[in-house]
Structures are given as C-alpha cells and as structure tokens.
Design a protein around this motif. Structure first.
Motif, short mmCIF file in Angstrom:
data_model
loop_
_atom_site.label_atom_id
_atom_site.label_comp_id
_atom_site.label_asym_id
_atom_site.label_seq_id
_atom_site.Cartn_x
_atom_site.Cartn_y
_atom_site.Cartn_z
N THR A 68 0.83 -1.21 0.00
CA THR A 68 0.00 0.00 0.00
C THR A 68 0.86 1.26 0.00
N VAL A 69 1.95 1.25 0.78
CA VAL A 69 2.82 2.44 0.83
C VAL A 69 3.42 2.73 -0.54
N VAL A 70 3.77 1.69 -1.25
CA VAL A 70 4.37 1.86 -2.58
C VAL A 70 3.36 2.47 -3.54
N ARG A 71 2.15 1.89 -3.51
CA ARG A 71 1.07 2.39 -4.37
C ARG A 71 0.85 3.89 -4.13
N LYS A 72 0.81 4.24 -2.84
CA LYS A 72 0.51 5.64 -2.49
C LYS A 72 1.61 6.59 -2.95
N LEU A 73 2.85 6.18 -2.79
CA LEU A 73 3.95 7.06 -3.19
C LEU A 73 4.05 7.16 -4.71
N LEU A 74 3.84 6.04 -5.39
CA LEU A 74 3.89 6.08 -6.85
C LEU A 74 2.76 6.96 -7.38
N ASP A 75 1.58 6.85 -6.74
CA ASP A 75 0.45 7.68 -7.17
C ASP A 75 0.73 9.17 -6.98
N LYS A 76 1.60 9.49 -6.02
CA LYS A 76 1.96 10.89 -5.79
C LYS A 76 3.02 11.36 -6.78
N GLY A 77 3.43 10.46 -7.65
CA GLY A 77 4.41 10.85 -8.67
C GLY A 77 5.86 10.61 -8.27
N MET A 78 6.07 9.97 -7.12
CA MET A 78 7.45 9.67 -6.76
C MET A 78 7.95 8.45 -7.52
N GLU A 79 9.26 8.30 -7.55
CA GLU A 79 9.83 7.16 -8.27
C GLU A 79 10.59 6.25 -7.31
N LEU A 80 10.69 5.01 -7.69
CA LEU A 80 11.38 4.04 -6.84
C LEU A 80 12.87 4.03 -7.16
N ALA A 81 13.68 4.34 -6.16
CA ALA A 81 15.13 4.34 -6.36
C ALA A 81 15.68 2.92 -6.30
N GLY A 82 15.08 2.10 -5.51
CA GLY A 82 15.55 0.71 -5.42
C GLY A 82 15.18 0.07 -4.10
N LYS A 83 15.64 -1.18 -3.94
CA LYS A 83 15.37 -1.94 -2.72
C LYS A 83 16.70 -2.08 -1.96
#
Lengths: 93, 378, 480
Positions: B48-63
C-alpha cells in the motif's frame, strides 16, 4: 537448554542444525534464558496480558466473495507444481 | 547499477525518489527480505505504501539491504550501516522506508544526521510488508529533511482496507490531540535510564532539555525491557516465518527425498544463524511448561509498561530517551528501542551534534508534538 | 463383567459463508484446484487477516440453537504445526476465548430423551486438501479449502451408545441446516466427526484410557467404528494381552478396522499463542439479539406449525421436517398453492416415489416450487386429473417442464363435458351387458371394471369422480 532440549525445539520448528551451530545456539539460549529469569520477580497477578498495542474492536469484513488472483499467479512462485496443484513428496506411505 | 546499500537499484533521479527496505513489496519484483528463504520470491502485489507514493508521482530508487527479515542480532557486531540509512546518506533517494522494530535504524539515522520517524502502531498499512513481529511491525521513514519525512507520512498514513489494524486517516497522525504548545512542552527524562547511558547521550539530552521544561521520572521495568521485547518478538518471528517451508514458494532444498527432509533441509539451509536462534527461542518461550513463565508473563509486563506510559503522558508531552547505553552489548541496548514498539507509540530519532542524537516518544497519534518539539529544540 | 462405553464427540462443521474466514476468496466447494486461492490464504508474506463478519454471526447462531452461552469478548489464537495442507504453518483457532460455551442439545433414541452437554464451540480455519497422485507418486496440494471458516463443537463425554452418537449428529445436522449455519454434508466433508472413546466397568465413575477415532465419513462408518473400537478395548481390558494407549486411530471403512496413526515424529507441542493481528471481537447483547432475529424457523418450530396450524399428521409432519431440503420444498410449494394437506400428499406420495425410483437421496433433488405448486393447483381445479398429474410431475422432475404448457401441448386437459362423458358411459355399458346383470345381482366390483374401461376410452383425461357419478346413475337405471 541442553542438547536434548535443543533437538526437541529443532523438531518443532523443522531444523536439523549442524553441530557447530548447535553449540553457539545453546550458548546464546542459555544466556537469554538466564536473563529471562528476571521476569519472575515482577508481580503480574492482577494484570491481563497485552497482545497488541491496539485493543479496539477488530473490524469485520462483509461476507462478499470475489476472485482477486488467478491460479497461475498463485502458482508462479512455487518450486514445483503439477496440473494446477503444488507438488510435494508423498505425505502417506 | 551497483550500490553497496541496495539489492536492486534503478536508474532514477534521486531528488524525487524513495528507497524501500527489501521487505516491502513491489509488484512483479523480487522481495527477498534479506533471506535465502525468499531469494527468488516475486511479489504478486504492490505494498500500500508503494502504491501511495507512486500515485503521488514519486519514483522508486531501489530496494535496500537489510538484516535477514529485519531481525537484528543480539550478539556480536551490529554496526554495519543499514541499507536505508546508507541510501539516504548517499543521496541516491530523498527518503527511505523500512520496518525498524529493533532500533538499529533509529540509532543509525540520528548518528548520521538523519531523522527516523516511527509512527504510531497501526498508522501506516502493513499490506505488502513482509511480516516480522506482527504486534510491533510499523513502516517508518528515514529522511534528511524532517519536513519531507512529515510530508511522506501524510501520504502513506491512514486506513487501508487491506490492513484491518490501520486507524484513521492520514491527517490523524499529524494532528496532536491537543493544540500545539509552541515551545511550552514538558519533557520527561527517565533518570534510571540516564544513569546507565554514556556521556555523549547525556550531552544530547541536556542540549534538548535546555530548550524545554523537563521533569525526571523513573521508567519502570527498564531492567527487563530487553527480555520482554526478545521473548515476545522471537515467538512472533518464529511463527511468522514458519510459512517459509519450501512447499509453496521461496527456497526449496535440492537435497530431499521425503516430506520431512524437504521441510527440514529447506529451512535449515534457507535461514541464517540469527533467524535460527530466534526461531528456537520462539519455540522455547511458547512450549508447554514455558508459556506461562515466559510468554504470558512478558505479555502481562507489556501491559504494565503500557499502562505506565499512559500515566506518564498525562504529565509529559514527550519522553526523551538516549540512543545508546554505556554498553556495546546489543541485547542490553535493546531496552532503549523496546518502549515504542511494545506500546505502539510514535518515536522520532533526532540528530543532535555530530554522531549523536536522542529519541523522542509521545503518546499514540501525537506525532505532531514530536515534530514540533524537534523543530523548536534545534 | 459388564462394560460401559463412554464417548465424547468433536464435530467440525464448515460454515455456510460466501467467502473465507480471513480473505475474500470464495468458500465454495467443488472448484478446480487452487482456483479459490489468493496470496493470503496460500501463506504468502505481506497480508493481514480480515475477519469475516458472517462467520462470527454463524458462530453465534450455532451457539444459540445449541443453548450455549455466547462469549462477550472473543479472541483468536495460533496453533503451530507444519504440514503441507497448512500454508502459513499455523492454524487460526480459539483456545482461550471460544465463541460459545456450556450448551446442550436434546436427543431422542429408543430409550428416550437425553441431554448431551456441549462444552464449547470454537471458530477456526480449515486446512487445504492433499491428494495422492499416482502418476507422479507425490502429493498434490490444493488450497481451495484453506481458511474456509469452520466451527468445532466439542461435547462432554455423555454418549453411551452408537445410537446416541448418530442421534446427536442428526440433531446437529438438523439444527445447523435449518439455521443456515452449514449444509452439513458428510460426503463433501462440510461435516466431520472425531469420536473419543473409552470403556469402563458398568457402574464405575472413573474414565478409562481413551482413543480418538478419525476418518469417519458416514453415520454408518461411525456406528461400525464405535462397535469395533469398543469391542477392541473391552477385549484388551478382559484379556490383558493388549494395553490401551491414548492415541489417534484411523478408521478404514473398507476393511472395517481401525489402526493407530503413526505418532507424528514431531514433538506434539502446538505452541498456541494469541494472534496479534486479530484484535478482540466484542459480541454485545444487542448484536446477539439482532442475529437471533435472522435465524430461520428450525425443524421443531416447523413441526409445530405443520401439526397445529395445518392439521397435518404427526407422521407426515415429521417426514416433512426431517431434512432442510424436504422442508424447503414443502414451504416453497406452499407459497404457490395454499393447501398444506395436498402439498404434503404430493411431496410425500408421488414426488417421493419418483425420487425413489430415480435412486437419489431426497436431499440432492432439484425441483421448481412454482411449477410443482401450479401442478397441484391444476389437479385441484380439475384441469387435469390426478393420474395425468402424476405423469406431468415426472416431466417436471426430469425435464423441468411447465405443467400448464405441457398439458396444453400434449392435450392432457381433463374432459369435463358431462354430455360427452354420458355418451361414452352408455357406449361402454351397452358393450358389456353381461356385467350389467352382475351389477343387478349386487356385485359392486363391476363399477371398477366399468371405470377402467371408460378411463381407457378417454385416454385417462376424464375426471374420475364425475365419471363415477354418471356411471352409477346410468347403471342404477338398469336396477329398476
């Protein structure tokens, strides 16, 4: 904890530890167990256990069924599958 | 891209990117939780946290890298920098999310001039977080700029139908229960804890105390916090990780004939030594004959601790706790980090001076007070 | 020496919910393997249980219909063990605060009425299913059933005979099927039963060492297994050549014997502890009262209605409330034709014999209540006669036809034209003068003979009552 106890716990949690690890674990476990003795000095006779920090009523879900994942998605991570089933060595002999 | 703090690193611009500890799931990507047991596990969902941040337009730097299942060892060397702290420090991302139950990130963040926000238990959805200690798991935020951390919290907090323990909406965690006191806060200082801490921690607390009204108090059961924490967490960890058995997903030993071997060899080969110790202790404290003595007892003491905290917050707006004791032993130091997870309270790691800091703990859902104290105190 | 058999029962019943206990997957029986499975119920990490409200309510209902106390604050505990059918390595159950306690049900056997005490009912989740596959010589795992909600009903050791055990199971089955708690189908595994059994000298108050019998898949198997196991134990006590040990035994119904299940090599320590992911559920008196109003009419109440309101016989009422299915057919049909006696006659008479000939258990049949009701009405209104009606019923049963359409298409409408019938009656009488003489001599059997001929002449479509009236009238003319 001695080796007999450890073997018992290994069976419970499905481990078969190498001897070198057993030695270390027994040593650690005895240190921890000894530290746990401190708890016995605390009077808890009138205290109820706390299971989770949140103690409100558990929310309840309405009984509606819907399919969320396909069988393929569920089996995608399986080490071995057959005909739509997970496959394991036979459970009865 | 290779990076010492990451398991997987994506080529994105750091100024709009977030990193995830590798126990938070991204759909169709690997989630290993730092364990061989999940070395090949492809997540079917986005947390859920990932979904919310991606929806805000942020990008995933990595794991990022983590201790196996985010379980800190209680013996030996624990000083290797956590992946999430390293990733933010390295400026490969703006913020990083992780599940810091055992305090390693709380300490390391403050020691490296970063903040760590550990919100109230149940504030941020655990959906898509590999469970470690269910009654203490809580996704938190590592950030260099506190305001960015607060903003992130407002995005990821709030009720999620996929996690029935989540409470309220996002704003709740950011609203103090009363009006903010604009600097007129009373901070409790646990004297018995201070007596056992090192000089640099004493200085940090003193620095903070100079800005606010402080009162000393005795933190009950401090001498058994590590034990209570260890007993409860090892049982929950042992249980939560018994799903890893080589049957349905994850690592399966190549060396087996029957079912018993499949279980035993997969688990013996798949888990690291610390996880094995944890599972063994978990079994011990729950086994018949020990349950009352250890597990039930620990749950009862947990309630006494929580009741004391509820009482304390009638007088204090926050409690200040040091981040290290006058001992290098991780098991001894665990007592410092146990209070917030045991009671489900929010805590904020605040960097003060160089390689130094303090942790502030407030009552549940009072994160805003922590933020206000922190801003005024610096 | 006289011996007494002492038994207690653990009955597992799958709750009739749409979805599983902790996720939204379908709880339906009979899907393709692993079709009703999500990451949560197959044990994958990252999921938090979401408790099914209906499952809790059905647990409350199960307690109410078995006279239990409902626990005001219930919690869930984890039971730890490893087996491939248990995807998370633990089963969610209720050890410390089960949903119901201290109930009883009343059973009736040839030796009279008896109360069987219920110690507790707890909610839990079912495990998946394992099938042995001969092609691969391996076991195949299907998680469709994993996490389907169950209740376990634990009785006190109040049973003294197999007859009592079966009476109890039938009672539970009746209560739970009528209350919509479960469909209680033993053949589909939605009702399962373990029997704890021990023997002791008659009159003794001490309990003997008990064994637990598993894999009992029918009432017949239960009765056989009890007989076998009690005899085995009595022989063991009497001869002393075998010691009774506390163990779990598996019943093999094919060979009619039980055998000790190999002690699981693992230490038998389930390490129960409270599940921190499921907070307590508070069951208020208001909620219980609300749930109570949703309980459908139970067999006993229905029986009362049938005998008292409808004036049906005790025997018929018992049959009509003997199973949920037959009771549903009765009530369902009654909605379309307001004549309880006729409906009862049709169901217990004609429909039963059709089902019997079909060699099907009554509980598995499918019949449209509206069509059955229409048919009964048609016969009532003499649109068709009863014999034709029975033929149409067969058509409804096998081909689900509409009775009105079917009668019209096959020209089965009843001949009600008395002038036309009179002609036929006289035609038949004239053709059989010998029989008239017999009638005159007082042989009443002749009426039946004539009736048969006339009905054949009308292809069965005449109303027999009208025909009989006309026939007697015409025959009586010859008496003068």
């Amino acid at each position: 904890m001695d080796i007999k106890d450890l073997l018992q716990y290994e069976k419970m949690v499905k481990f078969d530890l190498p001897e070198s690890e057993r030695e270390w674990i027994i040593e650690q476990a005895n240190m921890l167990e000894k530290s746990f003795e401190a708890l016995s000095g605390i009077d808890t006779d009138k205290t109820e256990p706390l299971i989770s920090p949140i103690e409100v009523q558990n929310p309840l879900r309405e009984d509606v069924a819907h399919k969320t994942f396909s069988r393929d998605e569920i089996l995608a991570n399986s080490p071995e599958q057959y005909d739509g089933y997970f496959l394991v060595p036979k459970t009865i002999e | 891209m290779k990076n010492q703090y990451y398991v997987t690193k994506y080529d994105v611009k750091a100024d709009n990117a977030f990193a995830l500890e590798d126990n938070i799931m991204v759909k169709d990507g690997l989630t290993t939780a730092g364990s061989k047991m999940l070395h090949n596990y492809i997540s079917p969902i986005d947390a859920t946290v990932v979904r919310k941040l991606l929806d805000k337009g942020m990008e995933l730097a990595g794991k990022t890298k983590l201790d196996e299942f985010a379980v800190m060892g209680v013996s030996g060397d624990n000083n290797e920098l956590s992946g999430v702290v390293g990733a933010v420090l390295d400026k490969t991302c703006r913020i990083a999310l992780c599940n810091d139950v055992f305090g390693k990130v709380r300490r390391q963040a403050a020691e490296n001039c970063l903040y760590y926000i550990r919100p109230t238990y149940g504030t941020v959805s655990r959906f898509g977080l590999v469970q470690t200690v269910s009654s203490m798991d809580q996704i938190g935020i590592v950030c260099g700029d506190l305001d960015e951390g607060i903003e992130t919290l407002s995005v990821i907090a709030g009720h999620d139908e996929n996690d029935s323990t989540t409470q309220g909406d996002g704003s709740l965690a950011l609203n103090s229960k009363g009006p903010l006191k604009e600097g007129k806060y009373t901070i409790g200082i646990p004297v018995n804890v201070m007596n056992k801490t090192d000089e640099k921690s004493k200085e940090a607390i003193k620095e903070l105390a100079s800005k606010y009204h402080t009162e000393e108090f005795e933190l009950e059961h401090f001498e058994v916090l590590s034990q209570v924490m260890y007993i409860l967490s090892s049982a929950e960890i042992g249980n939560n990780t018994s799903r890893y058995d080589g049957v349905k997903f994850g690592y399966r030993s190549e060396n087996y004939e029957g079912l018993k071997d499949l279980y035993t060899n997969s688990r013996t080969e798949g888990f690291g030594l610390n996880m094995k110790l944890t599972s063994i202790i978990g079994a011990m404290v729950l086994s018949s004959g020990n349950y009352e003595k250890f597990y039930l007892k620990a749950m009862k003491i947990r309630r006494q601790i929580k009741e004391q905290c509820d009482e304390l917050f009638k007088g204090f707006d926050a409690i200040a706790m040091p981040l290290t004791l006058d001992s290098q032993d991780p098991y001894v130091n665990l007592a410092l980090y146990a209070l917030a997870p045991l009671c489900g309270l929010p805590s904020l790691s605040v960097p003060l001076g160089s390689n130094n800091g303090v942790q502030l703990i407030s009552q549940a859902m009072n994160e805003n007070v922590l933020f206000d104290i922190c801003k005024g105190g610096r | 020496m006289k011996y007494e058999v002492v038994m207690g029962l653990e009955v597992h019943v799958e709750l009739a919910t749409e979805s599983k206990l902790f996720c939204s997957c379908s709880a339906k029986f009979g899907s393709e393997a692993n079709e009703n499975v999500c990451p949560s119920c197959s044990g994958m990490p990252g999921f938090v249980p979401a408790l099914n409200k209906r499952a809790v309510e059905l647990g409350i209902i199960a307690g109410l219909v078995t006279n239990c106390e409902i626990t005001p604050r219930i919690t869930f505990d984890k039971k730890n063990y490893f087996y491939p059918d248990l995807p998370t390595g633990h089963q969610n159950t209720q050890l410390y605060a089960p949903i119901c306690r201290n109930g009883y049900v009343e059973i009736e056997t040839e030796s009279g009425k008896k109360k069987i005490r219920i110690k507790q009912i707890h909610l839990e989740e079912d495990a998946g299913k394992l099938v042995h596959d001969y092609r691969t010589d391996a076991s195949l795992v299907d998680y469709n059933r994993a996490s389907v909600p169950l209740i376990e009903i634990v009785s006190e050791p109040d049973f003294r005979s197999a007859e009592e055990v079966v009476a109890y199971l039938e009672k539970i089955q009746s209560l739970f099927t009528f209350a919509d708690v479960s469909d209680c189908k033993m053949q589909e595994g939605s009702m399962r039963c373990d029997v704890n059994i021990s023997v002791r000298e008659a009159g003794s108050s001490e309990l003997g060492t008990r064994t637990e019998m598993k894999n009992l898949n029918s009432f017949k198997a239960i009765a056989r297994a009890i007989e076998y196991e009690s005899e085995r134990q009595i022989t063991a006590v009497e001869t002393g050549c075998e010691e009774i040990v506390q163990e779990t035994r598996r019943w093999d119904d094919n060979i009619g014997e039980s055998y000790a299940m190999r002690d699981k090599e693992d230490a038998n320590d389930y390490r129960y502890f409270p599940n921190p992911d499921i907070m307590p559920v508070y069951i208020s008196d208001e909620w219980i009262a609300e749930v109570k109003t949703t309980i459908p009419e139970l067999a006993e109440e229905k029986y009362k209605r049938l005998t008292e309101e409808y004036g049906l016989s005790d025997y018929d009422s018992k049959l009509l409330t003997g199973s949920r299915k037959i009771a549903d057919i009765f009530d369902g049909t009654l909605k379309y034709v307001d004549n309880p006696k006729e409906v009862a006659n049709w169901i217990l008479g004609d429909l039963s014999s059709i089902v019997n000939e079909d060699n099907k258990p009554f509980d598995e049949i499918d019949i449209d209540y509206e069509k059955l009701g229409k048919l009964i009405k048609m016969v009532e209104k003499k649109t068709v006669n009863r014999t034709i009606g029975k033929k149409i019923l067969q058509e409804i049963y096998t081909n689900n036809v509409d009775p009105e359409e079917y009668a019209r298409e096959h020209k089965l409408g009843m001949i009600a034209d008395t002038g036309f019938l009179k002609d036929i009656v006289n035609k038949v009488i004239n053709e059989n003068e010998k029989s008239i003489i017999e009638y005159k001599e007082g042989n009443q059997k002749v009426v039946g003979f004539f009736m048969g001929k006339i009905m054949r002449e009308t292809q069965g479509k005449a109303d027999p009552n009208t025909v009989r009236e006309i026939l007697v009238e015409e025959l009586d003319k010859y008496k003068i």
